[in-house]
Design a protein around this motif. Structure first.
Motif, PDB file in Angstrom:
ATOM      1  N   GLY A 100       9.727   8.073  -9.938  1.00  0.00           N
ATOM      2  CA  GLY A 100       8.500   8.856 -10.097  1.00  0.00           C
ATOM      3  C   GLY A 100       8.712  10.349 -10.177  1.00  0.00           C
ATOM      4  O   GLY A 100       7.912  11.061 -10.790  1.00  0.00           O
ATOM      5  N   ALA A 101       9.793  10.847  -9.565  1.00  0.00           N
ATOM      6  CA  ALA A 101      10.036  12.298  -9.529  1.00  0.00           C
ATOM      7  C   ALA A 101      11.498  12.598  -9.842  1.00  0.00           C
ATOM      8  O   ALA A 101      12.255  13.071  -8.990  1.00  0.00           O
ATOM      9  CB  ALA A 101       9.660  12.859  -8.156  1.00  0.00           C
ATOM     10  N   PRO A 102      11.945  12.346 -11.073  1.00  0.00           N
ATOM     11  CA  PRO A 102      13.369  12.522 -11.417  1.00  0.00           C
ATOM     12  C   PRO A 102      13.850  13.964 -11.398  1.00  0.00           C
ATOM     13  O   PRO A 102      15.058  14.208 -11.371  1.00  0.00           O
ATOM     14  CB  PRO A 102      13.469  11.925 -12.825  1.00  0.00           C
ATOM     15  CG  PRO A 102      12.078  12.002 -13.381  1.00  0.00           C
ATOM     16  CD  PRO A 102      11.172  11.794 -12.210  1.00  0.00           C
ATOM     17  N   HIS A 103      12.933  14.941 -11.409  1.00  0.00           N
ATOM     18  CA  HIS A 103      13.360  16.344 -11.380  1.00  0.00           C
ATOM     19  C   HIS A 103      13.548  16.878  -9.963  1.00  0.00           C
ATOM     20  O   HIS A 103      13.864  18.064  -9.789  1.00  0.00           O
ATOM     21  CB  HIS A 103      12.360  17.218 -12.141  1.00  0.00           C
ATOM     22  CG  HIS A 103      12.478  17.084 -13.629  1.00  0.00           C
ATOM     23  ND1 HIS A 103      11.821  16.099 -14.340  1.00  0.00           N
ATOM     24  CD2 HIS A 103      13.212  17.784 -14.532  1.00  0.00           C
ATOM     25  CE1 HIS A 103      12.120  16.224 -15.633  1.00  0.00           C
ATOM     26  NE2 HIS A 103      12.957  17.232 -15.769  1.00  0.00           N
ATOM     27  N   TYR A 162       2.809  13.230  -8.579  1.00  0.00           N
ATOM     28  CA  TYR A 162       2.231  14.564  -8.341  1.00  0.00           C
ATOM     29  C   TYR A 162       3.358  15.589  -8.189  1.00  0.00           C
ATOM     30  O   TYR A 162       3.349  16.650  -8.834  1.00  0.00           O
ATOM     31  CB  TYR A 162       1.370  14.506  -7.081  1.00  0.00           C
ATOM     32  CG  TYR A 162       0.632  15.783  -6.730  1.00  0.00           C
ATOM     33  CD1 TYR A 162      -0.742  15.870  -6.908  1.00  0.00           C
ATOM     34  CD2 TYR A 162       1.296  16.882  -6.198  1.00  0.00           C
ATOM     35  CE1 TYR A 162      -1.433  17.035  -6.563  1.00  0.00           C
ATOM     36  CE2 TYR A 162       0.620  18.053  -5.860  1.00  0.00           C
ATOM     37  CZ  TYR A 162      -0.748  18.127  -6.046  1.00  0.00           C
ATOM     38  OH  TYR A 162      -1.417  19.279  -5.710  1.00  0.00           O
ATOM     39  N   VAL A 163       4.322  15.277  -7.343  1.00  0.00           N
ATOM     40  CA  VAL A 163       5.428  16.204  -7.088  1.00  0.00           C
ATOM     41  C   VAL A 163       6.263  16.415  -8.350  1.00  0.00           C
ATOM     42  O   VAL A 163       6.753  17.521  -8.607  1.00  0.00           O
ATOM     43  CB  VAL A 163       6.295  15.689  -5.922  1.00  0.00           C
ATOM     44  CG1 VAL A 163       7.599  16.476  -5.816  1.00  0.00           C
ATOM     45  CG2 VAL A 163       5.527  15.770  -4.610  1.00  0.00           C
ATOM     46  N   GLU A 164       6.422  15.370  -9.154  1.00  0.00           N
ATOM     47  CA  GLU A 164       7.182  15.510 -10.395  1.00  0.00           C
ATOM     48  C   GLU A 164       6.544  16.544 -11.324  1.00  0.00           C
ATOM     49  O   GLU A 164       7.247  17.353 -11.956  1.00  0.00           O
ATOM     50  CB  GLU A 164       7.284  14.158 -11.101  1.00  0.00           C
ATOM     51  CG  GLU A 164       7.840  14.204 -12.525  1.00  0.00           C
ATOM     52  CD  GLU A 164       9.292  14.654 -12.619  1.00  0.00           C
ATOM     53  OE1 GLU A 164       9.778  14.840 -13.751  1.00  0.00           O
ATOM     54  OE2 GLU A 164       9.949  14.819 -11.575  1.00  0.00           O
ATOM     55  N   ASP A 187       0.839  -1.204   0.000  1.00  0.00           N
ATOM     56  CA  ASP A 187       0.000   0.000   0.000  1.00  0.00           C
ATOM     57  C   ASP A 187       0.875   1.256   0.000  1.00  0.00           C
ATOM     58  O   ASP A 187       0.595   2.231  -0.702  1.00  0.00           O
ATOM     59  CB  ASP A 187      -0.912   0.021   1.230  1.00  0.00           C
ATOM     60  CG  ASP A 187      -2.010  -1.028   1.172  1.00  0.00           C
ATOM     61  OD1 ASP A 187      -2.112  -1.744   0.151  1.00  0.00           O
ATOM     62  OD2 ASP A 187      -2.765  -1.134   2.151  1.00  0.00           O
ATOM     63  N   GLU A 188       1.937   1.221   0.798  1.00  0.00           N
ATOM     64  CA  GLU A 188       2.829   2.371   0.889  1.00  0.00           C
ATOM     65  C   GLU A 188       3.569   2.602  -0.426  1.00  0.00           C
ATOM     66  O   GLU A 188       3.714   3.759  -0.868  1.00  0.00           O
ATOM     67  CB  GLU A 188       3.827   2.186   2.036  1.00  0.00           C
ATOM     68  CG  GLU A 188       4.730   3.399   2.218  1.00  0.00           C
ATOM     69  CD  GLU A 188       5.694   3.258   3.373  1.00  0.00           C
ATOM     70  OE1 GLU A 188       5.905   4.257   4.090  1.00  0.00           O
ATOM     71  OE2 GLU A 188       6.254   2.149   3.563  1.00  0.00           O
ATOM     72  N   LEU A 189       4.056   1.534  -1.072  1.00  0.00           N
ATOM     73  CA  LEU A 189       4.732   1.681  -2.361  1.00  0.00           C
ATOM     74  C   LEU A 189       3.808   2.332  -3.394  1.00  0.00           C
ATOM     75  O   LEU A 189       4.218   3.237  -4.135  1.00  0.00           O
ATOM     76  CB  LEU A 189       5.193   0.318  -2.878  1.00  0.00           C
ATOM     77  CG  LEU A 189       6.320  -0.393  -2.125  1.00  0.00           C
ATOM     78  CD1 LEU A 189       6.576  -1.757  -2.752  1.00  0.00           C
ATOM     79  CD2 LEU A 189       7.584   0.435  -2.132  1.00  0.00           C
ATOM     80  N   PHE A 190       2.592   1.866  -3.426  1.00  0.00           N
ATOM     81  CA  PHE A 190       1.607   2.414  -4.359  1.00  0.00           C
ATOM     82  C   PHE A 190       1.389   3.900  -4.112  1.00  0.00           C
ATOM     83  O   PHE A 190       1.411   4.716  -5.050  1.00  0.00           O
ATOM     84  CB  PHE A 190       0.289   1.647  -4.201  1.00  0.00           C
ATOM     85  CG  PHE A 190      -0.904   2.320  -4.805  1.00  0.00           C
ATOM     86  CD1 PHE A 190      -1.149   2.262  -6.165  1.00  0.00           C
ATOM     87  CD2 PHE A 190      -1.810   3.014  -3.996  1.00  0.00           C
ATOM     88  CE1 PHE A 190      -2.265   2.879  -6.724  1.00  0.00           C
ATOM     89  CE2 PHE A 190      -2.924   3.632  -4.540  1.00  0.00           C
ATOM     90  CZ  PHE A 190      -3.155   3.573  -5.914  1.00  0.00           C
ATOM     91  N   MET A 191       1.206   4.247  -2.850  1.00  0.00           N
ATOM     92  CA  MET A 191       0.941   5.643  -2.524  1.00  0.00           C
ATOM     93  C   MET A 191       2.164   6.514  -2.799  1.00  0.00           C
ATOM     94  O   MET A 191       2.045   7.653  -3.270  1.00  0.00           O
ATOM     95  CB  MET A 191       0.522   5.759  -1.057  1.00  0.00           C
ATOM     96  CG  MET A 191      -0.206   7.053  -0.732  1.00  0.00           C
ATOM     97  SD  MET A 191      -1.833   7.102  -1.538  1.00  0.00           S
ATOM     98  CE  MET A 191      -2.066   8.885  -1.653  1.00  0.00           C
ATOM     99  N   ALA A 192       3.357   5.977  -2.529  1.00  0.00           N
ATOM    100  CA  ALA A 192       4.587   6.722  -2.798  1.00  0.00           C
ATOM    101  C   ALA A 192       4.712   7.045  -4.283  1.00  0.00           C
ATOM    102  O   ALA A 192       5.144   8.146  -4.662  1.00  0.00           O
ATOM    103  CB  ALA A 192       5.799   5.920  -2.321  1.00  0.00           C
ATOM    104  N   TRP A 193       4.358   6.085  -5.126  1.00  0.00           N
ATOM    105  CA  TRP A 193       4.432   6.328  -6.576  1.00  0.00           C
ATOM    106  C   TRP A 193       3.544   7.502  -6.977  1.00  0.00           C
ATOM    107  O   TRP A 193       3.969   8.389  -7.728  1.00  0.00           O
ATOM    108  CB  TRP A 193       4.020   5.069  -7.340  1.00  0.00           C
ATOM    109  CG  TRP A 193       3.903   5.284  -8.813  1.00  0.00           C
ATOM    110  CD1 TRP A 193       2.760   5.406  -9.541  1.00  0.00           C
ATOM    111  CD2 TRP A 193       4.983   5.428  -9.744  1.00  0.00           C
ATOM    112  NE1 TRP A 193       3.048   5.614 -10.865  1.00  0.00           N
ATOM    113  CE2 TRP A 193       4.402   5.631 -11.025  1.00  0.00           C
ATOM    114  CE3 TRP A 193       6.369   5.393  -9.623  1.00  0.00           C
ATOM    115  CZ2 TRP A 193       5.179   5.799 -12.176  1.00  0.00           C
ATOM    116  CZ3 TRP A 193       7.143   5.567 -10.763  1.00  0.00           C
ATOM    117  CH2 TRP A 193       6.555   5.767 -12.015  1.00  0.00           C
ATOM    118  N   HIS A 194       2.341   7.551  -6.441  1.00  0.00           N
ATOM    119  CA  HIS A 194       1.415   8.610  -6.867  1.00  0.00           C
ATOM    120  C   HIS A 194       1.751   9.959  -6.230  1.00  0.00           C
ATOM    121  O   HIS A 194       1.547  11.004  -6.870  1.00  0.00           O
ATOM    122  CB  HIS A 194      -0.027   8.166  -6.609  1.00  0.00           C
ATOM    123  CG  HIS A 194      -0.467   7.110  -7.577  1.00  0.00           C
ATOM    124  ND1 HIS A 194      -0.823   7.398  -8.868  1.00  0.00           N
ATOM    125  CD2 HIS A 194      -0.555   5.753  -7.449  1.00  0.00           C
ATOM    126  CE1 HIS A 194      -1.132   6.279  -9.512  1.00  0.00           C
ATOM    127  NE2 HIS A 194      -0.987   5.266  -8.664  1.00  0.00           N
TER     128      HIS A 194
END
Length: 570
Positions: free
Chosen positions: A316-319, A268-270, A257-264
């Motif tokens: 998910g957020a390379p920038h 968003y932050v990306e 659940d945490e991995l899934f939420m971290a991706w999203h």
């Protein structure tokens, strides 16, 4: 002719843009350095309390104090609700006042965007946003309980947040692009889910049971040998699957659940980061609340940019340039080691404000080539010249030309000691360097009278063979050849004589013939570091201050820079 004119115009624009970027990140050896105006820069910072930049009077009162404390950078909240109090109407008064006061007091600024999330909650979102929960939906628990947490799965939430963020950032670029007072931006604040490990809204559930994005599974395959150990174990346990939904690829538990939420959260932050890059290209980071005290995801802010989730966030957020820990728990050295990784420079944007922060700053610069450190609610600290953080920052500011010159070159060590962790040993060339807490010296009464030991720490910098800089507070260092006989030595008093008579003197050592060279201290000089990194002599400390050549020491509560020259003899 027209093509040449067009080329000149484009080249001129590129040149202006390149010169406009006043802060950036660069590599030097194994270190990542922050540069300001083209020069390496260490953040000797402090973060304001959450409400301390919410009115102009507070900003005007606080900033001169920060200058007296010796800071070179202040971390300042930027509040969405005060920036856009009415939808579509923007007020940049607090931002302008912050930049004005920073310039007047010789400070750089790192702004913290308190947008959709602050410490997981949406407490700094405007009231018009909060009230319209149908347009701007909330995350919810498994039983449908709505939370005071905006949904990361809502395009309306993103559009509202990013519109305010972009307008605010355009304003900063317009007034500060040439001056470069603002050197970094933090996007959101301690992002993460509470009460549940993930959002269980209808939109979230649909994506949770959909296939894991190919972008992520391809990243895991490509970087398998470099993945964080926890990430790798979780993926391997399911057979390193390349396809499937989140439970099929990662297993059915709260950590999936945490991995899934971290991706999203990261996606968003990306989007916010890409927007920021297009408007004002300065370094960007996200901060994270720790997963400490045996808490599980949802008991701590689940899915934030934690160390064990670094691969999710990098993909998910390379920038985003840095994942930065906020440290309030015990075990400081262990926490910082988790965030100084081959793919993540260390920056500490928040740490509990204590007198030990001064020596901890020395430790992270020496041990981990840190970009900076920043005690939280810094305005509550003392600006007395004798306050530990003031003395520490004063010394580190002087030492900065040497630290930035040698970062990433493998010639620096950091030391940090307390009552339980009293000693560190380093091997450099043919030297064994024994570093200890100052209170391990037998004659300091505070070592044995029941006093709580303040932390001691410092930096050991090898300038050349047999030549060192030692800086910090509350430390004692001995140098010896690795090959020296390690015979048991008597405890010595402050005068250098045996504490008491006995039969363990010279006669006890006659059976073993001495072999090899010994290391001696040629001289210990207190020095000043000049702006160009050269040293200016202050005084020699070859008598009682170095125990007649037995060790190098800096007293607890004192902060000094020492130049040590060694020699060998037989």
């Amino acid at each position: 002719m027209k093509s040449w004119i067009l080329f000149w115009v484009i080249s001129s624009l590129l040149f202006v843009h390149a010169n406009a970027q006043k802060s950036a990140l660069q590599k030097q050896g194994t270190a990542t350095q922050l540069t300001v105006d083209g020069k390496p820069f260490l953040i000797l910072g402090g973060e304001l309390g959450n409400s301390s930049a919410a009115c102009t009077e507070d900003i005007e009162r606080i900033f001169p104090k920060l200058q007296r404390m010796g800071l070179n950078t202040v971390l300042v909240p930027a509040y969405w609700d005060l920036t856009e109090p009415q939808e579509g109407q923007f007020d940049f008064t607090l931002t302008d006042k912050t930049i004005e006061q920073a310039r007047l007091n010789g400070l750089k600024v790192v702004f913290l965007w308190f947008g959709a999330w602050k410490n997981s909650m949406s407490c700094y979102a405007p009231l018009w946003f909060k009230e319209d929960y149908k347009k701007y939906p909330r995350a919810c628990t498994q039983n449908g309980k709505p939370l005071e947490i905006a949904s990361a799965f809502s395009e309306n939430v993103y559009q509202a947040d990013s519109r305010a963020f972009s307008q605010w950032l355009r304003h900063i670029a317009a007034i500060d692009r040439e001056e470069g007072t603002v050197i970094m931006i933090q996007i959101e604040n301690e992002i993460g889910m509470l009460e549940a490990a993930r959002d269980h809204s209808q939109e979230a559930d649909a994506l949770f049971y959909a296939p894991v994005p190919d972008e992520l599974t391809k990243y895991l395959q490509k970087n398998k040998k470099k993945l964080h150990p926890e990430m790798l174990r979780k993926w391997e346990k399911q057979g390193c699957k390349k396809q499937g939904n989140w439970q099929e690829v990662f297993g059915e538990d709260i950590y999936t659940d945490e991995l899934f939420m971290a991706w999203h959260y990261a996606r968003y932050v990306e989007r916010m980061a890409q927007l920021a890059r297009s408007i004002h290209d300065i370094p960007l980071y996200v901060n994270v609340a720790m997963n400490s005290r045996n808490r599980k995801p949802g008991e701590y802010p689940s899915a934030g940019p934690l160390a064990h989730l670094i691969d999710i966030w990098h993909c998910g957020a390379p920038h985003i340039d840095l994942l930065a820990p906020d440290l309030y728990d015990n075990g400081f050295t262990g926490w910082v080691a988790q965030y100084k990784l081959h793919n993540n420079p260390l920056f500490i944007p928040e740490i509990k404000l204590t007198d030990d922060d001064g020596v901890r700053a020395f430790y992270v610069f020496g041990k981990h080539d840190a970009i900076g450190i920043s005690p939280f609610s810094i305005e509550d600290g003392s600006d007395s010249p004798d306050a530990p953080i003031v003395k520490s920052y004063r010394t580190l500011r002087e030492l900065m030309p040497l630290l930035t010159r040698y970062q990433g070159k493998g010639v620096m060590e950091g030391m940090l000691f307390d009552q339980e962790n009293r000693e560190s040993i380093f091997i450099q060339d043919d030297l064994r360097i024994v570093c200890r807490h100052y209170f391990t010296l037998p004659w300091d009464p505070r070592a044995k009278d029941g006093s709580a030991w303040p932390e001691g720490g410092g930096i050991l910098l090898r300038l050349a063979p047999n030549e060192y800089i030692v800086a910090g507070s509350g430390i004692v260092i001995e140098f010896e050849k690795v090959s020296e006989n390690q015979g048991k030595m008597q405890a010595l008093g402050e005068d250098g004589f045996a504490q008491a008579g006995g039969k363990n003197g010279e006669t006890a050592n006659r059976k073993a013939e001495w072999k090899g060279a010994r290391c001696g201290i040629g001289h210990v000089d207190e020095v000043q570091v000049n702006e160009d990194g050269t040293l200016s002599y202050i005084r020699r400390l070859n008598g009682d201050q170095d125990h007649q050549g037995r060790h190098v020491r800096i007293s607890t509560g004192d902060f000094r820079i020492l130049h040590v020259k060694l020699y060998e003899y037989k």
